[in-house]
Design an enzyme around this catalytic site. Structure first.
Site, short mmCIF file in Angstrom:
data_model
loop_
_atom_site.label_atom_id
_atom_site.label_comp_id
_atom_site.label_asym_id
_atom_site.label_seq_id
_atom_site.Cartn_x
_atom_site.Cartn_y
_atom_site.Cartn_z
N GLU A 121 -3.76 -9.75 3.44
CA GLU A 121 -4.65 -9.43 4.72
C GLU A 121 -6.05 -10.33 4.73
O GLU A 121 -6.31 -10.52 5.83
CB GLU A 121 -5.31 -7.79 4.59
CG GLU A 121 -4.22 -6.80 4.90
CD GLU A 121 -3.45 -6.38 3.76
OE1 GLU A 121 -2.76 -5.34 3.68
OE2 GLU A 121 -3.63 -6.98 2.50
N GLU A 138 0.84 -1.26 -0.18
CA GLU A 138 -0.02 0.01 0.16
C GLU A 138 0.88 1.12 -0.04
O GLU A 138 0.52 2.28 -0.70
CB GLU A 138 -0.88 0.06 1.42
CG GLU A 138 -2.01 -1.10 0.94
CD GLU A 138 -3.12 -1.09 2.19
OE1 GLU A 138 -4.25 -0.71 1.83
OE2 GLU A 138 -2.56 -1.52 3.14
#
Length: 685
Positions: A124, A104
């Protein structure tokens, strides 16, 4: 020393992270990155920024030590937004892994350069959550919806070359010159009038905007893999928001979905699994300075399904294996199957032909025990019979060099009794592989009373080398997994005599999340395992089925009737057999509820797990969970049987066991540890 440092070079600001071992994005790292971007923005001499990491990897994700603690700013979304908003172009220089929050951060950068060996991913979902720093909104805008869904929903990383192909990486660097290549790249782009901001791109999502069916197609294609999990569905919803909503609204949607998941039971369970796998590798009473035994050559007795699978683990890890059989035909057949397995893997693109030949080149087939003499580890995978295994260990003890480890692959038998026939019981250990041994992740390492610390520590280290998840078990019948399985199997057999149908029992357990129920599993394995026509006496339902040639899928009928595609359907003949057997046994047939089936089959397993802990046969409750998750297909989103019991409530488990106590039989006892924890309002984990 600060974990984030900066230096100016030729109009560039080089931002370096040095936060070993994996440059986790803890508070100090986040604050340092934010300060560095502000420094670049305020310095007129700086024309571009390079973000790089020391050590073996780029940012590999969140700092797991912060899990469950109150957040301290700046948050990762704030840092990523700050990077993207930088008036100076920012280049991410990626090596090792850019995972989770690390990717990210890279998505917030205007450009990405990576070495070919790098891996990039958003894992995730494997913790029951979704990327929460704009990952679900930026990634589709950079690579398109199809590739973004694949990465976000499965959580599987991709290599840098694939990342370059789909537009995630702008340039590949030389493997040994990342910093130099990143600086060259940054200088090239520094003079550009504008720089791409991921959040503002729309070109890669236009196709999905015109054809929203892509989301339903993805769900259907991956339905089996995603069944029961909440996070994948939320990931799909978040990516859909990237297509249908303005970026700011999509980020809000991502945050809402993230918070719902992180507070839910599934995420708690999957985070429990994450930490439990790491805890399982720790042996509490072994000194840190215990020496490892070098393992350079492995011997395997038995070239059947189990022996061949065990051998493949070591061959794939680059360790030479000598495999022993009694007869040439069996040896040739076993070696042939190993080759076929490797060639099948290669045909799927997961190995090259060169790797196949390299693995096979490490294999030495033999009919002579003498060829095992210089092995550092010998594993027997012969017939599950105490006398046979004792005879094998005696022979090995007389031939294999001193200091070598002698391992038994028994799944039930007493390792101490086996070790006692040798002159070196301290060198004997149980290595219980699960079938198919070349695929199943679990390895139960059975510690005998006299097993030395170095033998145990070496076995644990070796399990990592062959990519297994290892759990230490003490000596008892069935160890951890099969000891608990016995409780379930016994109740499955009992409950069908009371009126529950085999297919209803299986359905309840598959709806719970297990890959198959006890009767489906029995049909798959073959009902005639351990059955003999000569000694069969119609004393159990299984014996009657075998006597009628209903021996499972291989004969087209077992507890179920099977069609030509091995699809099972309920059998009237089996219902009649069970009814007749129940009548002979004096069992009155009745309706059995799904809830009773669940309680009767799963609660005794929890009880047995508690007894295993009481007796010290497992180090911790989470080890039991890891056994069942990796060896028996227990649904990960429940955390394993002991964690699941915590979520049900231990008092509810005790109450359920008491309710069904009569059905469990006269020898049944509720675990003292379970009763104590329930009474005190405690949990196992």
């Amino acid at each position: 020393m600060s974990v984030i440092t900066t230096r100016k070079e030729d109009g560039l600001l080089i931002v370096s992270s040095n936060n070993p071992p994996v440059n986790a994005l803890g508070q100090a790292v986040r604050a340092g990155l934010a300060a560095a971007i502000k420094e670049a923005s305020g310095d007129s001499e700086v024309r571009a920024v390079v973000i790089r990491c020391e050590g073996r990897t780029f940012f590999a994700g969140a700092d797991i030590t912060e899990f469950g603690k109150p957040p301290v700013g700046p948050s990762l979304p704030e840092v990523v937004d700050l990077i993207e908003a930088s008036t100076k172009p920012v280049v991410a220089a990626i090596h090792g892994t850019a995972l989770g929050g690390g990717l990210e951060v890279a998505l917030g950068c205007h450009y990405r350069i990576a070495v070919p060996s790098a891996k990039l991913g958003l894992p995730e979902v494997k913790l029951g959550i979704l990327p929460g720093a704009g990952g679900t909104q930026r990634l589709p805008r950079i690579v398109g919806v199809g590739d973004a869904l694949q990465m976000i929903v499965t959580g599987d990383p991709i290599g840098a070359k694939k990342a370059a192909d789909i537009g995630l990486v702008d340039r590949l660097a030389d493997e040994s010159a990342l910093d130099a290549d990143a600086i060259v790249f940054a200088k090239e782009i520094a003079g550009k009038a504008s720089h791409p901001k991921s959040s503002e791109r729309a070109d890669k999502i236009s196709e999905a905007a015109a054809n929203p069916q892509v989301f339903e197609d993805f769900k259907q294609k991956n339905a089996k893999r995603l069944r029961g999990f909440e996070a994948p569905a939320a990931c799909i919803e978040a990516v859909r928001a990237a297509v249908e909503l303005p970026y700011a609204d999509g980020v809000k949607k991502e945050r809402t979905l993230f918070m719902k998941l992180v507070m839910g039971d599934q995420s708690k369970a999957l985070r429990h699994v994450f930490f439990s796998e790491r805890a399982a590798s720790k042996i509490d009473d072994i000194p840190a300075d215990t020496a490892l035994i070098p393992i350079k050559k492995v011997g395997v007795l038995g070239a059947g399904t189990m022996g061949g699978g065990i051998s493949m683990n070591f061959l794939s890890a680059g360790l030479p294996v000598t495999i022993l059989e009694r007869e040439q035909e069996a040896l040739d057949r076993g070696v042939g199957i190993i080759r076929k397995n490797y060639e099948r893997t290669a045909s799927r693109g997961k190995m090259t032909d060169v790797q196949v030949e390299k693995a096979m080149g490490l294999l030495t087939p033999t009919l002579s025990y003498d060829d095992l003499a210089d092995c550092d580890l010998v594993i027997e995978a012969v017939f599950e019979n105490m006398d046979v295994k004792k005879e094998v260990l005696k022979t090995l003890d007389s031939i294999v060099k001193d200091g070598a480890i002698l391992a038994t692959n028994t799944s039930y038998l007493d390792v101490d009794e086996i070790a006692a026939v040798t002159k070196r019981p301290e060198s004997v250990i149980g290595l219980h592989f699960f079938s198919p041994a070349n695929i199943m992740r679990l390895l139960e390492i059975v510690r005998g009373d006299k097993t030395s610390a170095s033998v145990l520590k070496t076995s644990m280290a070796l399990s990592k080398q062959i990519k297994k998840v290892a759990v230490v078990a003490g000596v008892c019948h069935g160890f951890i997994g099969n000891r608990m399985l016995r409780q379930r199997q016994d109740q499955a057999q009992a409950i069908i005599l009371e009126g529950a149908k085999p297919w209803d029992v299986d359905r309840v357990l598959t709806e719970f999340g297990l890959p198959m129920g006890p009767f489906q599993m029995a049909d798959l394995a073959g009902l005639d395992l351990g059955w003999s026509k000569e000694t069969s006496s119609s004393s159990t339902v299984r014996e009657v089925l075998c006597e009628r040639d209903r021996r499972g899928q291989k004969t087209g009928k077992g507890f179920y009737d099977y069609d030509e595609n091995r699809r099972g359907s309920p059998s009237e003949e089996v219902e009649e057999i069970i009814a007749e057997f129940a009548a002979k046994s004096g069992k009155e047939q009745r309706d059995v509820s799904d809830q009773e089936i669940l309680e009767r089959l799963l609660y005794p397993m929890v009880n047995e797990g508690a007894k295993i802990l009481e007796e010290g046969k497992a180090q911790r409750a989470s080890d039991i969970d890891i056994v069942w998750l990796n060896g028996y297909g227990w649904p990960a989103y429940t955390g394993g049987p002991m964690f699941w019991a915590d979520t049900v409530g231990l008092q509810s488990i005790v109450d359920g066991l008491k309710k069904h106590e009569t059905a469990f039989g006269s020898g049944f006892e509720i675990s003292k540890l379970l009763k104590e924890k329930a009474a005190n309002g405690e949990t196992f984990n």
